[in-house]
Motif scaffolding. Sequence first.
Motif, mmCIF file in Angstrom:
data_model
loop_
_atom_site.group_PDB
_atom_site.id
_atom_site.type_symbol
_atom_site.label_atom_id
_atom_site.label_comp_id
_atom_site.label_asym_id
_atom_site.label_seq_id
_atom_site.Cartn_x
_atom_site.Cartn_y
_atom_site.Cartn_z
ATOM 1 N N CYS A 90 0.828 -1.204 0.000
ATOM 2 C CA CYS A 90 0.000 0.000 0.000
ATOM 3 C C CYS A 90 0.866 1.259 0.000
ATOM 4 C CB CYS A 90 -0.900 0.008 1.229
ATOM 5 S SG CYS A 90 -1.863 -1.512 1.433
ATOM 6 N N HIS A 91 0.615 2.155 -0.936
ATOM 7 C CA HIS A 91 1.435 3.353 -1.120
ATOM 8 C C HIS A 91 0.564 4.548 -1.475
ATOM 9 C CE1 HIS A 91 5.357 1.193 -1.257
ATOM 10 N NE2 HIS A 91 4.583 0.202 -1.679
ATOM 11 N N SER A 92 1.197 5.726 -1.502
ATOM 12 C CA SER A 92 0.543 6.924 -2.013
ATOM 13 C C SER A 92 1.462 7.598 -3.023
ATOM 14 C CB SER A 92 0.208 7.895 -0.880
ATOM 15 O OG SER A 92 1.374 8.460 -0.325
ATOM 16 N N MET A 93 0.884 8.454 -3.851
ATOM 17 C CA MET A 93 1.650 9.159 -4.880
ATOM 18 C C MET A 93 1.292 10.644 -4.832
ATOM 19 S SD MET A 93 -0.467 7.739 -8.179
ATOM 20 C CE MET A 93 -2.262 7.654 -8.131
ATOM 21 N N PRO A 94 2.198 11.489 -5.306
ATOM 22 C CA PRO A 94 1.907 12.931 -5.313
ATOM 23 C C PRO A 94 0.674 13.263 -6.144
ATOM 24 C CG PRO A 94 4.243 12.524 -5.707
ATOM 25 C CD PRO A 94 3.558 11.186 -5.782
ATOM 26 N N ALA A 95 -0.013 14.310 -5.761
ATOM 27 C CA ALA A 95 -1.207 14.727 -6.499
ATOM 28 C C ALA A 95 -0.881 15.157 -7.924
ATOM 29 C CB ALA A 95 -1.909 15.865 -5.760
ATOM 30 N N SER A 96 0.388 15.467 -8.185
ATOM 31 C CA SER A 96 0.789 15.941 -9.510
ATOM 32 C C SER A 96 0.922 14.825 -10.536
ATOM 33 C CB SER A 96 2.130 16.672 -9.405
ATOM 34 O OG SER A 96 3.128 15.820 -8.864
ATOM 35 N N VAL A 97 0.874 13.575 -10.111
ATOM 36 C CA VAL A 97 1.047 12.453 -11.036
ATOM 37 C C VAL A 97 -0.068 12.444 -12.068
ATOM 38 C CG1 VAL A 97 0.986 9.931 -11.224
ATOM 39 C CG2 VAL A 97 2.346 11.023 -9.426
ATOM 40 N N ARG A 98 0.308 12.214 -13.301
ATOM 41 C CA ARG A 98 -0.656 12.128 -14.399
ATOM 42 C C ARG A 98 -0.547 10.773 -15.078
ATOM 43 N NH1 ARG A 98 -2.376 15.586 -11.949
ATOM 44 N NH2 ARG A 98 -3.059 17.685 -12.536
ATOM 45 N N ALA A 99 -1.654 10.325 -15.632
ATOM 46 C CA ALA A 99 -1.663 9.072 -16.372
ATOM 47 C C ALA A 99 -0.867 9.233 -17.661
ATOM 48 C CB ALA A 99 -3.092 8.655 -16.690
ATOM 49 N N PRO A 100 -0.311 8.142 -18.193
ATOM 50 C CA PRO A 100 0.442 8.225 -19.443
ATOM 51 C C PRO A 100 -0.386 8.849 -20.559
ATOM 52 C CG PRO A 100 0.719 6.067 -18.428
ATOM 53 C CD PRO A 100 -0.335 6.774 -17.639
ATOM 54 N N GLY A 101 0.248 9.679 -21.363
ATOM 55 C CA GLY A 101 -0.441 10.320 -22.474
ATOM 56 C C GLY A 101 -1.210 11.556 -22.072
ATOM 57 N N GLY A 102 -1.034 11.992 -20.812
ATOM 58 C CA GLY A 102 -1.712 13.194 -20.367
ATOM 59 C C GLY A 102 -3.212 13.065 -20.310
ATOM 60 N N THR A 103 -3.707 11.854 -20.000
ATOM 61 C CA THR A 103 -5.146 11.598 -20.028
ATOM 62 C C THR A 103 -5.842 11.937 -18.709
ATOM 63 O OG1 THR A 103 -4.676 9.275 -19.432
ATOM 64 C CG2 THR A 103 -4.937 9.803 -21.774
ATOM 65 N N GLY A 104 -5.146 12.559 -17.792
ATOM 66 C CA GLY A 104 -5.786 12.964 -16.544
ATOM 67 C C GLY A 104 -5.090 12.406 -15.330
ATOM 68 N N ARG A 105 -5.589 12.775 -14.183
ATOM 69 C CA ARG A 105 -4.999 12.371 -12.918
ATOM 70 C C ARG A 105 -5.628 11.076 -12.431
ATOM 71 N NH1 ARG A 105 -6.324 15.324 -7.289
ATOM 72 N NH2 ARG A 105 -8.111 13.939 -7.525
#
Length: 296
Positions: free
Chosen positions: A173-188
């Motif tokens: 179980c982990h967390s990621m920064p809110a700035s992470v985006r899906a590949p191809g710029g398809t959203g968060r």
Amino acid sequence: MDEIGDFFGVKPFELARPARQCVPFVFNSPHSGRVYPAGFLEQARLDARTIRRSEDYFVDELFASVVSCGAPLLSANFPRAYLDVNREPYELDPRMFDGRLPSFANVSSLRVAGGLGTVPRVVAESMEIYRRRLPVEEALRRVETLYRPYHETLRGLVLESRTAFGHAVLVDCHSMPASVRAPGGTGRPDFIVGDRFGTSAAPELTRTAVLLLKGMGYAVTQNKPYAGGFITEHYGRPNRGIHALQIEINRGLYVDEATLRRKAGFAALADDLGRFCRALTQIGLDAPDAPPLAAE
């Protein structure tokens, strides 16, 4: 200065177990530790808040309900910036230390090159942690006194589960920064489910995890940009009856990353994760013959 002594009176990690384990699942939160030894902070060039940038804020709390689902939860108290158990035991950067590392140390991995080895050199966006080099003995002591006991405990939980149920599922179980985006710029993405591109878990387990989260209205991606780290790769052996998934939660859902205060949606997210875990732990998996898991 013996930094390990700063953990006296504080358990390096916590193991919450149900009165009776009734599902073949083990949950693990290796990066939610928030006990920062005084000696460590004295060595650091970062202030007490900035050094927490690599922390998986409150992930242990978000998954606390798994115990009521009949599964154990292991979580670190020592912080990731101090020691990262989601690495090989000796992924170490020789530039960080005074003295010679053992010949068996992995000094050339991509994670070491990025400053994110077992004893990290940086947090977040390449922010250097230390004012000066560390004695090499300090790195080895952290591995022996924290890393090894942590993995011995995790390994024991996984093998106990496989023995009791014929197979085991480790959820990292982990967390990621809110700035992470899906590949191809398809959203968060709200969640990323990682199974090392199909190698660490049965496809039906990964598919179920993704569909459950999507069914709750969350945006979910699979393996990109996070497919799972050392723990997922090392423990996931589907052909031996041991499956491993990594779950990444977007911190923007539940915490203000500037102040580290929980957002109003924290409790709702924890409730959703409780429902997710109750459903996921009921999935049926085939239990193949289980030869011994290779030693670390």
